[in-house]
Design a protein around this motif. Structure first.
Motif, PDB file in Angstrom:
ATOM      1  N   ASN A  85      75.421  14.211  -0.814  1.00 46.69           N
ATOM      2  CA  ASN A  85      74.446  14.150  -0.415  1.00 46.69           C
ATOM      3  C   ASN A  85      73.120  14.349  -0.497  1.00 46.69           C
ATOM      4  N   LEU A  86      73.026  15.414  -1.232  1.00 48.72           N
ATOM      5  CA  LEU A  86      71.341  15.298  -1.493  1.00 48.72           C
ATOM      6  C   LEU A  86      71.362  14.702  -2.782  1.00 48.72           C
ATOM      7  N   GLY A  87      72.353  13.529  -3.124  1.00 51.69           N
ATOM      8  CA  GLY A  87      71.920  12.828  -4.819  1.00 51.69           C
ATOM      9  C   GLY A  87      71.598  13.433  -5.844  1.00 51.69           C
ATOM     10  N   ILE A  88      72.214  15.110  -5.831  1.00 47.82           N
ATOM     11  CA  ILE A  88      72.509  15.639  -6.785  1.00 47.82           C
ATOM     12  C   ILE A  88      73.656  15.142  -7.731  1.00 47.82           C
ATOM     13  N   GLN A  89      73.325  14.777  -9.429  1.00 49.85           N
ATOM     14  CA  GLN A  89      73.554  13.844  -9.887  1.00 49.85           C
ATOM     15  C   GLN A  89      75.065  14.306 -10.524  1.00 49.85           C
ATOM     16  N   TYR A  90      75.209  15.477 -11.275  1.00 45.10           N
ATOM     17  CA  TYR A  90      75.360  16.425 -11.620  1.00 45.10           C
ATOM     18  C   TYR A  90      76.374  17.789 -10.743  1.00 45.10           C
ATOM     19  N   TYR A  91      78.110  17.596 -10.914  1.00 46.34           N
ATOM     20  CA  TYR A  91      77.810  19.141  -9.957  1.00 46.34           C
ATOM     21  C   TYR A  91      78.898  19.090 -10.749  1.00 46.34           C
ATOM     22  N   VAL A  92      78.820  20.749 -11.203  1.00 42.63           N
ATOM     23  CA  VAL A  92      79.617  21.552 -12.211  1.00 42.63           C
ATOM     24  C   VAL A  92      80.334  22.900 -11.850  1.00 42.63           C
ATOM     25  N   ILE A  93      82.046  22.488 -11.556  1.00 46.89           N
ATOM     26  CA  ILE A  93      82.500  23.450 -10.578  1.00 46.89           C
ATOM     27  C   ILE A  93      83.499  24.262 -11.751  1.00 46.89           C
ATOM     28  N   TYR A  94      83.629  25.744 -11.942  1.00 43.07           N
ATOM     29  CA  TYR A  94      84.164  26.479 -12.842  1.00 43.07           C
ATOM     30  C   TYR A  94      84.575  27.408 -12.122  1.00 43.07           C
ATOM     31  N   ASN A  95      86.088  27.601 -12.111  1.00 42.06           N
ATOM     32  CA  ASN A  95      87.156  28.351 -11.548  1.00 42.06           C
ATOM     33  C   ASN A  95      87.900  29.087 -12.414  1.00 42.06           C
ATOM     34  N   PRO A  96      88.007  30.240 -13.137  1.00 46.43           N
ATOM     35  CA  PRO A  96      88.263  30.969 -13.433  1.00 46.43           C
ATOM     36  C   PRO A  96      89.478  31.528 -13.436  1.00 46.43           C
ATOM     37  N   GLN A  97      89.768  31.501 -12.795  1.00 46.52           N
ATOM     38  CA  GLN A  97      91.107  32.012 -11.649  1.00 46.52           C
ATOM     39  C   GLN A  97      92.670  30.645 -11.574  1.00 46.52           C
ATOM     40  N   ARG A  98      91.441  29.796 -11.527  1.00 50.64           N
ATOM     41  CA  ARG A  98      92.649  28.493 -12.159  1.00 50.64           C
ATOM     42  C   ARG A  98      94.212  29.113 -12.834  1.00 50.64           C
ATOM     43  N   LYS A  99      95.565  28.123 -13.258  1.00 48.17           N
ATOM     44  CA  LYS A  99      95.779  28.882 -14.060  1.00 48.17           C
ATOM     45  C   LYS A  99      96.683  27.552 -14.449  1.00 48.17           C
ATOM     46  N   ARG A 100      97.158  26.496 -13.513  1.00 43.54           N
ATOM     47  CA  ARG A 100      97.836  25.321 -13.916  1.00 43.54           C
ATOM     48  C   ARG A 100      97.239  23.976 -13.820  1.00 43.54           C
ATOM     49  N   LYS A 101      95.831  23.982 -13.098  1.00 41.88           N
ATOM     50  CA  LYS A 101      94.763  23.416 -12.274  1.00 41.88           C
ATOM     51  C   LYS A 101      93.299  23.441 -13.625  1.00 41.88           C
ATOM     52  N   PRO A 102      92.818  22.483 -14.258  1.00 42.06           N
ATOM     53  CA  PRO A 102      91.135  22.523 -14.931  1.00 42.06           C
ATOM     54  C   PRO A 102      91.232  23.283 -14.633  1.00 42.06           C
ATOM     55  N   ARG A 103      89.942  24.712 -15.446  1.00 42.68           N
ATOM     56  CA  ARG A 103      89.065  25.419 -14.997  1.00 42.68           C
ATOM     57  C   ARG A 103      87.936  24.564 -14.212  1.00 42.68           C
ATOM     58  N   LEU A 104      87.606  24.140 -15.813  1.00 47.29           N
ATOM     59  CA  LEU A 104      86.467  23.302 -15.712  1.00 47.29           C
ATOM     60  C   LEU A 104      86.309  21.667 -15.102  1.00 47.29           C
ATOM     61  N   GLU A 105      85.656  21.835 -14.448  1.00 50.14           N
ATOM     62  CA  GLU A 105      85.159  19.769 -13.466  1.00 50.14           C
ATOM     63  C   GLU A 105      83.574  20.064 -13.323  1.00 50.14           C
ATOM     64  N   VAL A 106      83.907  18.780 -13.504  1.00 55.41           N
ATOM     65  CA  VAL A 106      82.286  17.767 -13.694  1.00 55.41           C
ATOM     66  C   VAL A 106      82.186  16.784 -13.203  1.00 55.41           C
ATOM     67  N   TYR A 107      81.378  16.886 -12.199  1.00 49.66           N
ATOM     68  CA  TYR A 107      81.601  15.328 -11.282  1.00 49.66           C
ATOM     69  C   TYR A 107      80.254  14.570 -11.341  1.00 49.66           C
ATOM     70  N   SER A 108      79.846  13.205 -10.994  1.00 53.60           N
ATOM     71  CA  SER A 108      78.962  12.768 -11.975  1.00 53.60           C
ATOM     72  C   SER A 108      78.796  11.898 -10.354  1.00 53.60           C
ATOM     73  N   LEU A 109      77.355  11.474 -10.038  1.00 52.02           N
ATOM     74  CA  LEU A 109      77.235  10.849  -8.768  1.00 52.02           C
ATOM     75  C   LEU A 109      77.058   9.648  -9.055  1.00 52.02           C
ATOM     76  N   GLU A 110      78.100   8.540  -8.866  1.00 50.43           N
ATOM     77  CA  GLU A 110      78.008   6.839  -8.603  1.00 50.43           C
ATOM     78  C   GLU A 110      78.126   6.440  -7.091  1.00 50.43           C
ATOM     79  N   ASN A 111      77.673   5.291  -7.626  1.00 51.03           N
ATOM     80  CA  ASN A 111      77.267   4.541  -6.073  1.00 51.03           C
ATOM     81  C   ASN A 111      77.766   5.988  -5.017  1.00 51.03           C
ATOM     82  N   GLU A 112      76.577   7.437  -4.531  1.00 47.81           N
ATOM     83  CA  GLU A 112      76.565   7.982  -3.653  1.00 47.81           C
ATOM     84  C   GLU A 112      77.762   9.075  -3.714  1.00 47.81           C
TER      85      GLU A 112
END
Length: 239
Positions: free
Chosen positions: A122-149
């Motif tokens: 909602n703030l309009g931040i272009q990239y949101y990076v989440i790093y979860n070192p605890q994850r074993k099966r799901k991806p530990r690193l996820e990067v989101y980009s703002l497209e059409n809000e």
């Protein structure tokens, strides 16, 4: 995001708390963003139009508490505002939202995949990076980009190119402050990882040692050559 021009008597950074006084519950929440910041300080050493905050409050609404990501990057703002540096990041003073925010997930979830993600969107931040070192099966690193809000997952293959920043971000096993584990790093357009300050220092030291060794070898060779000439009755200094 609020239209700050419609509001009167907005507080300044000096009027607002510079922290939410919430201690991190995992050292990685400090180590990882500080590593990214230190690398950026080298690769963008000739630029003064960026700021990387670590565990710093971002004020987006004068009637609400600050949001405190583990790290954030803003481009198009002064890197240094004065000798006292920034106390916090106040949007109605900076007049620019960060282009990237980073959250490092610990055992205690803090809404990284839900409330924070929605707020950053909602703030309009272009990239949101989440790093979860605890994850074993799901991806530990996820990067989101703002497209059409709306945030769209760019992918989780490391590294991930961030077009609006001109850098890639990814994960790789390395050593930082004598700790060997998986860290987050910046990458160039060819997928090559930028070195850390420690790695650059070791590289420079290695090159200096190699140069010194070559110089010693050359000197030793010259001494042997001169000795051989003297044995033949030739003064090497006369040549």
């Amino acid at each position: 995001m609020l239209d700050y021009s419609l509001l009167q008597n907005l507080p300044t950074a000096k009027d607002l708390p510079d922290s939410d006084d919430t201690p991190v519950d995992n050292e990685l929440q400090n180590y990882i963003p500080n590593l990214l910041k230190s690398i950026l300080a080298m690769i963008w050493s000739d630029r003064f139009d960026w700021y990387f905050g670590v565990d710093m409050g971002i004020y987006y609404d004068p009637d609400k508490s600050a949001i405190v990501p583990d790290g954030f990057l803003s481009v198009g703002v002064p890197r240094i505002i004065d000798e006292n540096l920034r106390l916090s990041y106040v949007l109605w003073e900076e007049k620019r939202v960060p282009i990237l925010v980073l959250e490092v997930v610990s055992q205690t979830r803090r809404g990284e995949y839900t409330a924070k993600k929605e707020l950053y969107q909602n703030l309009g931040i272009q990239y949101y990076v989440i790093y979860n070192p605890q994850r074993k099966r799901k991806p530990r690193l996820e990067v989101y980009s703002l497209e059409n809000e709306q945030y769209v997952l760019l992918g989780n293959e490391s590294p991930i190119w961030l077009e609006e920043i001109g850098l890639g971000i990814g994960k790789e096993v390395g050593t930082y402050e004598q700790i060997t584990r998986e860290w987050l790093y910046w990458y160039d357009e060819n997928g090559e990882r930028f070195l850390t300050p420690e790695e650059r220092s070791r590289q420079a030291e290695s090159k200096a040692q190699q140069a010194e060794s070559k110089a010693q070898q050359a000197e030793s060779k010259a001494e042997r050559y001169a000795r051989r000439l003297r044995e033949l009755g030739i003064d090497p200094d006369s040549l």
